[in-house]
Motif scaffolding. Structure first.
Motif, short mmCIF file in Angstrom:
data_model
loop_
_atom_site.label_atom_id
_atom_site.label_comp_id
_atom_site.label_asym_id
_atom_site.label_seq_id
_atom_site.Cartn_x
_atom_site.Cartn_y
_atom_site.Cartn_z
N PRO A 36 23.08 0.55 -52.10
CA PRO A 36 21.86 0.94 -52.83
C PRO A 36 20.57 0.65 -52.07
CG PRO A 36 23.39 -0.25 -54.26
CD PRO A 36 23.93 -0.38 -52.88
N SER A 37 20.59 -0.33 -51.18
CA SER A 37 19.37 -0.66 -50.44
C SER A 37 19.11 0.26 -49.26
CB SER A 37 19.43 -2.11 -49.93
OG SER A 37 19.48 -3.02 -51.01
N SER A 38 20.05 1.12 -48.95
CA SER A 38 19.88 2.04 -47.83
C SER A 38 19.02 3.22 -48.25
CB SER A 38 21.24 2.53 -47.33
OG SER A 38 21.87 3.36 -48.31
N ARG A 39 18.64 4.03 -47.26
CA ARG A 39 17.95 5.29 -47.52
C ARG A 39 18.62 6.38 -46.69
NH1 ARG A 39 16.61 2.60 -50.99
NH2 ARG A 39 14.51 2.05 -51.74
N LEU A 40 18.58 7.60 -47.23
CA LEU A 40 19.23 8.74 -46.59
C LEU A 40 18.19 9.77 -46.16
CD1 LEU A 40 21.71 10.44 -45.78
CD2 LEU A 40 21.85 11.21 -48.17
N VAL A 41 18.22 10.14 -44.88
CA VAL A 41 17.38 11.21 -44.35
C VAL A 41 18.28 12.42 -44.16
CG1 VAL A 41 15.80 11.94 -42.54
CG2 VAL A 41 15.98 9.51 -43.15
N THR A 42 18.00 13.50 -44.88
CA THR A 42 18.85 14.69 -44.86
C THR A 42 18.13 15.85 -44.18
OG1 THR A 42 19.95 14.06 -46.92
CG2 THR A 42 20.06 16.38 -46.29
N LEU A 43 18.75 16.44 -43.19
CA LEU A 43 18.26 17.68 -42.57
C LEU A 43 18.99 18.84 -43.24
CD1 LEU A 43 16.65 19.20 -40.37
CD2 LEU A 43 18.67 18.94 -38.90
N ARG A 44 18.23 19.70 -43.92
CA ARG A 44 18.84 20.81 -44.65
C ARG A 44 19.04 22.02 -43.75
NH1 ARG A 44 19.52 20.22 -49.78
NH2 ARG A 44 19.87 22.45 -49.98
#
Length: 575
Positions: free
Chosen positions: A512-520
């Motif tokens: 939960p403490s992570s973050r996700l960077v998504t390239l669409r």
């Protein structure tokens, strides 16, 4: 498993290769053997990044318990209790030129960037730290902004079997000014590249093969897999049990201590994301800033990593086919997507009748789909052109015409069909088989192949086929149980054909403490510093500079030319 020259999720583009061969992840921004790979051919990879010599018996040991932290032999005990690894943690590193000889292009690039290289001594078996030792090769570009120095950033380009020692120059460039604040460190994992080697003398650089169109073809694949396992058992049986991700993580902690660092930052691609998860679990509190790009779901990690990627690879194939159709004048594969796809099906059918003669190579029904699969991990014109040229050559061969393949395609075929890259495939298998047991019965694979073939006749028989792990001994340890929470920055493309996007979403939910960077809208494996997304690169570099994760997940939308636009998500949306 790219960076590896193999179609497994491996190193990211940019990693030096053990051979110029197909790579899900080697050759910056390229698919098949690329100029990037040819420029960095020093990568003897594997004995190493999966990705890496003795008695002829295969060591069998009972499976140990699966601790959430390091075992006593792997941890760093206090000085009061005595440290069995003290001589490793306190060793003096002899930093020297990275250039090994006049033909060492990787070494010259490292030297040009100001890097120095050293060998770190580690135990072969951490349960017996006073026993046999091996070496792990490292390269380092030192920080220049000492007033704001963060520490060491250790790299792993994936594989398993991918070499990482040549990566600091391009990673440092991708980091822009923040790179001045880090010692950027490339590590060839145990048995990979410049580290102590492991080589089973295989006649191929990859164990991955299509299962063929019928039971006779599948049985040939089974025979090959058993032969490859037997070769490893006969020649490398005394070290195979120690070619594992857990031992590689233990090595990383020795590297950390030998560098004089209390904690390390870490950048891992593809398989390197799994290694990062294992390290952070085994050695809690010893990581600072962690970036995982092309994320492996630890609950799905096994020797059968490619299962479940068929849909993503089909999507990538259709995208490539649309690109090739728009360039029919150059490649002659058809003017519509469906016409191009029909050519691919046609050459596969032809190879099922008789091997295609391409130069001095013979490409059969087992190899041809691997060539196509390997060309689909990078979403850019260079990678698409490589694959289009290969399909054009295979079509000509299917028509009975003489074919002289391009240098890149010839290198791909050499990787798959001769022993020049044996070390890469040997190490890749050793780590996968040493980490998690695989089904033993060929009938399990045959049933899976038949089911998968009905869904995708080209890729299903590749992703579900049998490999040497079916004939390997059982691992000495159970896999590390990845749980808990880690404030890491995860990076993923929605169309990643190797470590599919849902893997990153699963790890995001787990931590939960992570973050996700998504390239669409990109069929891309490995993004940061590779794809050309200002949005992704800026997000990662800001985190590396400040140590602060984005307040929410970030989505980067692909725009013309591969440069992305940013949108910050209001909340995490798991998938």
């Amino acid at each position: 498993m790219t960076g590896s020259p193999s179609p497994l999720p491996g190193g990211r583009p940019g990693a030096a290769a053990s051979a110029t061969g197909p790579s899900s992840t080697t050759g910056r921004g390229r698919g098949l053997a690329s100029s990037g790979q040819r420029r960095l051919v020093s990568r003897a990879a594997a004995g190493a990044a999966l990705l890496l010599a003795g008695t002829l018996t295969f060591v069998t040991s009972p499976i140990a318990a699966s601790p959430a932290v390091a075992s006593p032999a792997a941890a760093e005990p206090s000085r009061a209790t005595g440290d069995p690894l003290a001589r490793y943690h306190r060793q003096h590193l002899d930093w020297r030129s990275c250039v090994l000889g006049p033909d060492d292009e990787t070494g010259r690039e490292l030297a040009k960037a100001g890097a120095r290289c050293a060998d770190v001594t580690v135990p072969l078996n951490y349960d017996k730290p006073n026993g046999r030792t091996i070496t792990v090769a490292v390269s380092r570009i030192r920080a220049t902004d000492m007033d704001r120095r963060v520490g060491a950033l250790l790299l792993n380009g994936g594989g398993p079997g991918g070499q990482t020692i040549g990566d600091p120059p391009w990673v440092r460039a991708s980091m822009k000014q923040v790179g001045e604040r880090y010692d950027v460190v490339g590590v060839d994992p145990r048995f990979v590249g410049r580290s102590t080697p492991l080589d089973c003398r295989w006649p191929t650089g990859s164990f991955i093969r299509g299962a063929g169109k019928d039971r006779a073809g599948f049985d040939r694949t089974v025979a090959l897999a058993k032969d490859l396992a037997d070769r490893c058992r006969a020649s490398q049986g005394d070290v195979l049990p120690y070619a594992t991700t857990r031992n590689t993580a233990r090595d990383l902690d020795v590297v950390r201590a030998a560098l004089g660092e209390r904690r390390i930052s870490y950048l891992g691609y593809s398989y390197g994301t799994y290694l990062g998860q294992v390290y952070a679990t085994m050695f809690p509190g010893r990581t600072d800033r962690v970036v995982l790009d092309g994320v492996v779901d630890p609950d799905r990690y096994s020797p059968r990593l490619l299962r479940g990627t068929e849909s993503a690879n089909r999507h990538a194939l259709e995208g490539w086919a649309t690109w090739a159709a728009a360039r029919d004048s150059a490649y002659g594969l058809g003017r519509t997507r469906d016409e191009v796809l029909a050519v691919v099906d046609g050459v596969q059918d032809a190879a099922g009748r008789a091997p295609l003669v391409i130069g001095h190579h013979r490409v059969d029904e087992h190899v041809l789909p691997v060539v196509v699969f390997s060309g689909l991990s990078q979403d850019n014109d260079d990678a698409y052109a490589d694959l289009a040229g290969a399909v054009r050559d295979m079509r000509r061969a299917a028509e009975g015409r003489p074919v002289t393949p391009s240098p890149g395609f010839a290198a791909t075929l050499s990787f798959l069909l001769d022993g020049s890259a044996s070390a890469y495939g040997s190490v890749q298998a050793a780590i996968l088989c040493g980490d998690v047991p695989a089904p033993r019965s060929p009938e399990v694979y045959w049933r899976d192949v038949e089911r998968a073939r009905a869904q995708d006749p080209l890729f299903g028989p590749v992703t579900h086929s049998v490999g040497p792990c079916a004939f390997w001994d059982r691992p000495r340890e159970r896999p590390t149980a990845i749980r808990g929470d880690l404030p890491a920055l995860l990076v993923s493309a929605t169309g990643d054909p190797r470590t599919v996007h849902r893997n990153a979403q699963a790890v995001r939910r787990m931590w939960p403490s992570s973050r996700l960077v998504t390239l669409r809208d990109a069929d891309q494996h490995a993004v940061y510093g590779v794809f050309g997304s200002d949005c992704v690169d800026t997000t990662v570099n800001t985190y590396l500079a400040t140590g602060r994760l984005p307040s929410t997940d970030v989505t980067c939308a692909r725009s013309a030319g591969g440069v992305a636009r940013t949108r910050v998500d209001g909340e995490h949306r798991g998938g």
